[in-house]
Write a protein that holds these residues in place. Sequence first.
Motif, short mmCIF file in Angstrom:
data_model
loop_
_atom_site.label_atom_id
_atom_site.label_comp_id
_atom_site.label_asym_id
_atom_site.label_seq_id
_atom_site.Cartn_x
_atom_site.Cartn_y
_atom_site.Cartn_z
N VAL A 186 -29.40 7.14 -8.70
CA VAL A 186 -28.69 8.38 -8.44
C VAL A 186 -27.31 8.78 -9.05
O VAL A 186 -26.54 7.51 -9.12
CB VAL A 186 -27.75 7.90 -6.44
N GLN A 187 -27.09 9.98 -9.26
CA GLN A 187 -26.14 10.51 -10.89
C GLN A 187 -25.13 11.11 -9.06
O GLN A 187 -25.47 11.83 -8.92
CB GLN A 187 -27.11 12.06 -11.21
N LEU A 188 -24.23 10.35 -9.30
CA LEU A 188 -22.77 10.77 -9.14
C LEU A 188 -22.02 11.94 -9.75
O LEU A 188 -21.32 13.12 -8.65
CB LEU A 188 -21.94 10.13 -8.40
N TRP A 189 -22.80 11.80 -11.29
CA TRP A 189 -21.50 13.21 -12.05
C TRP A 189 -19.69 12.66 -11.52
O TRP A 189 -19.27 11.94 -11.14
CB TRP A 189 -21.63 14.34 -11.46
N HIS A 190 -18.78 12.34 -13.07
CA HIS A 190 -17.95 12.93 -12.52
C HIS A 190 -17.06 13.98 -12.32
O HIS A 190 -16.17 13.94 -12.68
CB HIS A 190 -17.80 12.15 -13.48
N ALA A 191 -17.44 14.81 -12.22
CA ALA A 191 -16.92 16.42 -11.05
C ALA A 191 -17.93 17.29 -10.42
O ALA A 191 -19.12 16.52 -10.21
CB ALA A 191 -17.28 17.34 -12.95
N ASN A 192 -16.71 17.86 -10.23
CA ASN A 192 -17.59 18.51 -8.76
C ASN A 192 -18.26 19.64 -9.28
O ASN A 192 -18.60 20.35 -7.91
CB ASN A 192 -15.94 18.53 -7.29
N GLY A 193 -18.00 20.34 -10.52
CA GLY A 193 -18.19 21.37 -10.56
C GLY A 193 -18.43 21.83 -12.09
O GLY A 193 -18.10 20.29 -12.71
N ALA A 194 -18.63 22.49 -12.64
CA ALA A 194 -19.42 23.07 -14.16
C ALA A 194 -18.52 23.83 -14.77
O ALA A 194 -18.85 25.12 -14.46
CB ALA A 194 -20.05 22.19 -14.71
N ILE A 195 -16.92 24.24 -15.30
CA ILE A 195 -17.10 25.38 -16.28
C ILE A 195 -17.95 25.69 -18.04
O ILE A 195 -18.80 25.79 -18.12
CB ILE A 195 -15.51 25.58 -16.43
N LYS A 196 -17.67 24.16 -18.11
CA LYS A 196 -17.93 24.09 -19.86
C LYS A 196 -19.62 23.50 -19.42
O LYS A 196 -20.63 22.72 -18.83
CB LYS A 196 -17.66 23.11 -20.88
N ALA A 197 -20.58 23.27 -21.09
CA ALA A 197 -22.37 23.26 -20.84
C ALA A 197 -21.95 21.53 -20.66
O ALA A 197 -21.88 21.05 -21.57
CB ALA A 197 -22.61 24.25 -21.88
N PHE A 198 -23.41 21.27 -20.45
CA PHE A 198 -22.87 19.62 -21.07
C PHE A 198 -25.48 19.82 -21.58
O PHE A 198 -25.87 20.48 -20.65
CB PHE A 198 -22.92 18.88 -20.15
N GLY A 199 -25.25 18.51 -21.42
CA GLY A 199 -26.99 18.34 -21.13
C GLY A 199 -27.43 19.22 -22.58
O GLY A 199 -26.85 19.39 -23.55
N PHE A 200 -28.54 19.98 -22.12
CA PHE A 200 -28.93 20.84 -23.25
C PHE A 200 -29.24 22.29 -23.36
O PHE A 200 -29.54 22.27 -24.17
CB PHE A 200 -30.99 20.47 -22.25
N GLU A 201 -27.99 22.03 -22.69
CA GLU A 201 -28.05 23.59 -22.62
C GLU A 201 -26.36 23.91 -23.60
O GLU A 201 -25.59 24.33 -24.14
CB GLU A 201 -26.23 24.25 -21.40
N ALA A 202 -25.22 22.51 -23.59
CA ALA A 202 -24.39 22.47 -24.79
C ALA A 202 -25.61 22.79 -25.67
O ALA A 202 -25.79 22.54 -26.94
CB ALA A 202 -23.62 20.83 -24.43
N LYS A 203 -23.36 23.71 -26.52
CA LYS A 203 -23.97 23.90 -27.73
C LYS A 203 -24.60 22.64 -29.12
O LYS A 203 -25.34 22.79 -29.83
CB LYS A 203 -22.93 25.56 -28.40
#
Length: 390
Positions: A129-146
């Motif tokens: 289970v990925q809980l992640w450390h944020a409730n939403g996203a403004i900056k890109a991450f994963g394969f969308e990150a520059k």
Amino acid sequence: MDQRGECVSNPLVLASKEIYLKLVHRVSRKVKKENNKIVFLLSFSTSSRYTLQLLYENFPDQLVICYTSDSKMTAMDYKRKGCSIFDMDDFSTLLKKIVPIVSGSRLIFCDNYFAFLAGVSFSLHTKVVQLWHANGAIKAFGFEAKYTENVTKTDKKRYMSVYDKFTHYVVSSRKMTNIFAKNYQQKINELPFGYIPTDLFFDQIWVDKAKKCFYSYYPDNKKTMLYVPTYREKAKKIPLDFSNLQQRLGNKWQIMVKLHPHDKQHNEIMNEPGIITDFHNLDLIQLLPSVDCLVTDYSSVPFEYSLANPKGKMIFFCFDYEEYDKEVGIEKDFMEWAPGEVVQTEEALISAVKHSKNQSFSSFNQLWNEYVTGDAGQRLLKWVKKIYDN
């Protein structure tokens, strides 16, 4: 280095990572016996402590915590309570202790990307289970990150091997589900419970206690502006003259600045007279209910603040918007749903703080906190118990 903390260009490092994962895989494949442990891979103590507390209260004999160095103090607290803890940064411990336990577990919680998962072999019914450390996203991450555009095919394959291991995602909205699907290139099996730390904002007793604690340290006759910038990989000076900011806002306001622990500007800002940087061990989530004006940029704190203080105000001080978008990436529709003014200069920031505009976080919360009802923790516990009852 990319934002996973991985070197993306050194051939020797890349080769060592392949050997690392082969060793993990070899150990993992030898594990034939299942265990009943609930493993928590911990790297963000602040966002994960509430879930850890719930799991410990309900499954004290099953909880195992594997931690990174940044979260050692939190892990040690649970060791004193009787939990087994293991250091993920120690490779010997990883191979001898962590990989066998994780490989045989029925349930693993992650609050981040953990590279060693790429080499782990799980049974078909294991839940990761990925809980992640944020409730939403403004900056890109994963394969969308520059920054991911420049990595090797081997790197991308390794990233995907980790993403493939996640079987479920705890999310607060369809919006965040779609972002995970896009950024991780995965079909997302969502657990629509909401972000667990936000349960606290629905507990009026907790909110009142947080405010009382806040005002025991700080004046209750001033408005509070809290500046929480995101962490920037490439250190750059924040273009704010804090002395001027104080003078222009006047005695009606007290200015607080909470930087990322790794930010190199800490000492510089701590020495600014009148700027509050000492929070008396109050964490960010305890501050938010008492903050009149939140100033941030690409941090995830707005997704919590909109629930913690629905009558508050947000301002986005994006002094490096174009540069940051080019280097890291910003969600393309950010300007459409940003629940506050987006400014790029100190003068515009001062004006936005002084001249209050009516704000409503209603549409923002409908978009980003769609599933949030204040019982995320209980819904998660119910789901966990169902797994172990079957």
